[in-house]
Design an enzyme around this catalytic site. Structure first.
Site, short mmCIF file in Angstrom:
data_model
loop_
_atom_site.label_atom_id
_atom_site.label_comp_id
_atom_site.label_asym_id
_atom_site.label_seq_id
_atom_site.Cartn_x
_atom_site.Cartn_y
_atom_site.Cartn_z
N ALA A 67 -17.56 73.07 77.44
CA ALA A 67 -18.67 73.49 78.31
C ALA A 67 -18.26 74.66 79.19
CB ALA A 67 -19.09 72.32 79.18
N GLY A 68 -19.26 75.46 79.54
CA GLY A 68 -19.05 76.54 80.50
C GLY A 68 -19.00 77.92 79.88
N ASP A 70 -21.00 78.85 77.10
CA ASP A 70 -22.41 79.17 76.87
C ASP A 70 -23.25 78.36 77.86
OD1 ASP A 70 -24.76 80.11 75.94
OD2 ASP A 70 -24.56 79.32 73.91
N ASN A 116 -11.28 79.38 87.44
CA ASN A 116 -12.69 79.69 87.67
C ASN A 116 -13.25 78.86 88.81
OD1 ASN A 116 -15.24 77.87 86.85
ND2 ASN A 116 -13.46 77.15 85.67
N GLY A 119 -19.16 77.52 89.74
CA GLY A 119 -20.12 76.75 90.54
C GLY A 119 -21.46 76.55 89.86
N PHE A 120 -21.43 76.27 88.55
CA PHE A 120 -22.66 75.96 87.79
C PHE A 120 -23.72 77.05 87.94
CE2 PHE A 120 -22.05 71.02 88.31
CZ PHE A 120 -20.93 71.09 87.51
N ASN A 145 -24.23 69.64 78.48
CA ASN A 145 -23.45 69.23 79.66
C ASN A 145 -24.34 69.38 80.89
OD1 ASN A 145 -21.72 69.71 82.05
ND2 ASN A 145 -20.05 69.42 80.58
N SER A 181 -16.39 68.77 87.84
CA SER A 181 -16.09 70.16 88.17
C SER A 181 -15.62 70.24 89.62
CB SER A 181 -17.34 71.02 88.00
OG SER A 181 -17.16 72.24 88.67
N ASN A 183 -15.92 72.80 91.48
CA ASN A 183 -16.56 73.95 92.14
C ASN A 183 -17.91 73.67 92.78
OD1 ASN A 183 -14.37 75.61 91.38
ND2 ASN A 183 -15.19 75.64 89.29
N THR A 184 -18.34 72.42 92.75
CA THR A 184 -19.56 72.03 93.46
C THR A 184 -19.13 71.03 94.52
OG1 THR A 184 -20.96 72.37 91.53
CG2 THR A 184 -21.81 70.88 93.22
N LYS A 214 -17.53 63.16 81.35
CA LYS A 214 -16.40 64.11 81.40
C LYS A 214 -15.66 63.93 82.71
CE LYS A 214 -15.16 68.98 80.84
NZ LYS A 214 -15.60 70.30 80.40
N THR A 242 -10.16 66.69 79.43
CA THR A 242 -10.46 66.74 80.83
C THR A 242 -11.15 68.05 81.22
OG1 THR A 242 -8.41 67.91 81.41
CG2 THR A 242 -8.32 65.50 81.40
N ASN A 243 -11.62 68.04 82.47
CA ASN A 243 -12.10 69.28 83.08
C ASN A 243 -10.89 70.08 83.61
OD1 ASN A 243 -13.90 71.16 84.36
ND2 ASN A 243 -15.41 69.52 84.46
N THR A 244 -11.13 71.09 84.42
CA THR A 244 -10.04 71.92 84.97
C THR A 244 -9.32 71.16 86.09
OG1 THR A 244 -11.61 72.90 86.52
CG2 THR A 244 -11.26 74.07 84.45
N TYR A 312 -11.52 76.23 75.21
CA TYR A 312 -12.26 77.23 75.98
C TYR A 312 -11.32 78.40 76.28
CZ TYR A 312 -15.37 79.42 79.42
OH TYR A 312 -16.17 80.30 80.09
#
Ligand code: FMN
Length: 350
Positions: A67-68, A70, A116, A119-120, A145, A181, A183-184, A214, A242-244, A312
């Site tokens: 995800a992220g 596209d 990154n 922030g969506f 996602n 994420s 970033n939110t 996720k 996992t995510n970042t 990614y």
């Protein structure tokens, strides 16, 4: 060839380079579809040994796009021609939002890593839904996602996910709940059993489409195991790990905000995945993502119990042949190990 393209693209700010790639893939996909077939014949790998029926659909190979990349589902046709076995688009939020202030995307080429704090940034449900209505059902399995808007309070977060599930359930093959994420603000606080239990209980009343969770690699392992178990008990069809990471000490010179991905995340993501696979292999579908940049690492995650993997950051540094290279490498390793089908390799260590 990609080395040359990369040399040019890396002269641009990372986000500008991404916008140029998006424009290219969007134009090719929408207006010059004839150009897709030479791409597909170069990059697409077709081998029955890699096919899997999972999550109610057929995956032609195990390597998907995380995800992220596209965010708005604008590049799906072009990305399919590059051979991805599935594409997770988004994160989509109910309302369009601009994301965090720029600069918010940083490359570390010598470490094949990215940081990154996007922030969506996305066009919101209505616009993306309209785009998908003219595309879906699609040749490649699509994961949606979904995440809450930045302005949505924690008390109203469930409603954001309800709106997104309702809106996208018939326009994708599976959905992924993003509460991981960094970033939110406050999003990761939703990684708690009360919220996740309520969310998956609600989701079951809305759709039978598979929904996965996720998670962040920064969770304490005990809490992560409990959270995943809670999600599965309440109807989750799988876990994406996992995510970042926000462990900035992994990269000298990292910014003090955002999430790190790519090679600096490989070891952490791999180490995080193993206990999850030990606990949940055979009980749910596991998708491993985080620092996968070659066939060795992808194969390792499959042996541990991932049915699918995602890339990614490595796609940025290695370009469109990445997917084919990883899949060919997986086939070569399967041959060496005497596996006739990918399903024999998946979880072979368990
Ligand atoms: N993950 C999400 O769930 N939603 C996102 O919107 C999202 N955006 C991302 C944007 C960028 C620029 C990057 C590098 C990653 C993003 N991710 C997002 C995380 C990736 O999907 C993936 O989990 C993470 O980057 C680890 O994989 P990698 O090491 O192969 O990059």
């Amino acid at each position: 060839m990609y080395e040359l393209i990369k040399k040019v693209m890396f002269r641009f700010q990372p986000e500008t380079a991404h916008d140029i790639v998006e424009l290219g893939l969007r134009v090719v996909g929408s207006y010059t579809p004839a150009l897709l077939s030479p791409f597909a014949s170069t990059f697409f790998i077709s081998d029955a040994r890699l096919h899997q029926n999972l999550l109610g659909t057929t995956f032609h190979n195990p390597v998907g796009l995380g995800a992220g990349f596209d965010k708005n589902a604008t590049m799906l046709k072009g990305l399919t021609a590059l051979g991805f076995g599935h594409i997770e688009f988004g994160t989509i939020t109910p309302k369009a939002q601009p994301g965090n202030p720029k600069p918010r995307l940083f490359r570390y080429p010598e470490k094949e890593s990215v940081q990154n704090a996007m922030g969506f940034n996305n066009e919101g449900l209505v616009k993306v839904k309209k785009r998908l209505e003219s595309l879906y059902p699609f040749a490649t399995p699509l994961g949606a996602n979904i995440g809450k808007n930045k302005a949505t309070t924690p008390e109203n977060a469930l409603e954001d996910y309800r709106i997104l599930i309702e809106g996208l359930k018939d326009l994708c093959d599976f959905m992924v709940i993003n509460v991981s994420s960094p970033n939110t603000p406050g999003l990761r606080d939703l990684q708690n059993e009360a919220f996740i239990g309520e969310l998956f209980t609600m989701a079951k009343t809305l759709t039978s489409k598979p929904i996965l969770l996720k998670i962040s690699p920064d969770m304490e392992m005990d809490a992560a195991l409990k959270l995943c178990e809670c999600a599965i008990n309440h109807g989750a069809h799988g876990i994406v790990a996992t995510n970042t990471t926000t462990e900035y000490t992994l990269l000298q010179g990292a910014q003090s905000f955002g999430g790190l991905s790519g090679r600096v995340l490989t070891q952490k993501s791999n180490a995080f995945f193993k206990p999850l696979a030990e606990a949940f292999f055979g009980k749910t579908v596991l998708i491993s993502v985080g620092g996968i940049s070659d066939a060795d690492e992808a194969y390792e995650r499959l042996l541990e119990g991932a049915s699918l993997v995602q890339v990614y950051s490595a796609f940025i540094f290695q370009g469109p042949s990445l997917n084919k290279r990883i899949n060919e490498g997986i086939l070569a390793r399967m041959n060496q190990d005497g596996f006739h089908h990918i399903q024999e390799a998946i979880g072979a260590r368990r």
